[in-house]
Design an enzyme around this catalytic site. Sequence first.
Site, short mmCIF file in Angstrom:
data_model
loop_
_atom_site.label_atom_id
_atom_site.label_comp_id
_atom_site.label_asym_id
_atom_site.label_seq_id
_atom_site.Cartn_x
_atom_site.Cartn_y
_atom_site.Cartn_z
CB SER A 148 32.01 46.82 39.59
OG SER A 148 33.40 46.85 39.51
CG ASP A 358 45.83 29.24 53.18
OD1 ASP A 358 45.93 30.42 52.82
OD2 ASP A 358 45.69 28.90 54.38
CG HIS A 411 33.07 49.87 35.54
ND1 HIS A 411 33.20 48.53 35.27
CD2 HIS A 411 33.02 49.97 36.91
CE1 HIS A 411 33.23 47.84 36.40
NE2 HIS A 411 33.11 48.69 37.41
#
Length: 432
Positions: A148, A358, A411
């Site tokens: 993951s 940023d 998953h």
Amino acid sequence: MPTAYRHSGLAVTEHTLDVPLDHARPDGPTITLFAREVTAAGREGEDLPRLLWLQGGPGHRAERPDAPGAWLHRALRDHRVVLMDQRGTGRSTPADRHTLAAHPDPAATAGYLARFRADAIVRDAELLRRHPAAGGERDRPWTVLGQSFGGFCALTYLSLAPEGLEKVMITGGLPSLTAHADDVYRAAYARVLDHNARYFERYPGDQRLLDEVAAHLAGNDVRLPTGERLTVRRLQTLGVLLGAAATFDRLHYLLETAFVPGPRGPEPSDPFLRAVESAVSFAEHPLYAVLHEAVYAQGGRPTAWSAHRVREEFPAFDASRGGPLRLTGEMVYPWHFEEDPALVPLREAAHLLAGRTDWPPLYDPDRLAGNRVPVAAAVYHDDMYVDREQSLRTAAHVRGLRAWITDAHAHDGVRVDPGVYDRLLAMVRGEA
């Protein structure tokens, strides 16, 4: 000196080292990194190659070897396995409402937490790999297994420090290299609706029960064991359970305990409320909430609470519209920082992180296009958490990456079936 012990057929050695908070300032403040090195008992003296496990998250500690997943017992046949508590988690210097309270203001907290993403995790791993006490005296590259978010970190590793890698295996964790968080969540909401449909097809009676719970919460002040009110929108976050084979059916057994007879009619039972609190609280992993959208942030565009904004495009999740209640997935919303006691003190810092413009890049597309490290990735066809099409576009971009697309696992496939590890290992070895 490292601490060593044995249990359950495992030999464990614990390591701690100081690493820079900001790797661009190696002489600046430091934090502690903790890792366990695990071998099969009796093989401690063998010159086994090392494998670094990069777990899912962000903000989850490494697995503890007292309850190993399927992959660990299989990996110990071939490797010395390193379980690293990623910075801010477990026995590494923790980042939570207690420790972060030491910062003078939310801006300082946000600036601190901005250094807890995959790029810093990779730099930590490189220091650990070369640390003499942890077996790094010969500076040999190691194999990485990323699950993951750990797969996201593996792609960052290939971008920043491929010289530290011998092989890379990724399970359910190939991120888009360029997508904004809006693109990620837009695809994710559609997948979550599909998983809702599958769940209620398996347990059709649970729709009525879930709707009754929601109606009760909307009309009553129901408190979780930790004291905060359980709202309908927080109840909806139980959908996080739908993405893993190990938890998909757990929701059914949770709901069957929802009500007990009370003096004024049915009311939520204590076992139900305790189980809900455990499932929806971020107390054990606050970094998961704080940094969840930041793992997709690159360049000058803020995430700006992407999951919250994009949700408006999917009216099926709007409980106020009536109709059957639909559960959300792993999305994190600004109201989490108002309703979860573990997150309330971090609210202002989370808002600052959501507005940050940023963020440095996490991936180097040119270096990935020229990659020379053997890479194999399991792409789960029906993964609720990571988008299949975005994963396949990334797989096509990384030179030499071999993708295994399978609908046989959810998953958490590598945790429940050692065959997933076997297949990936054979692929990176060129045997399959």
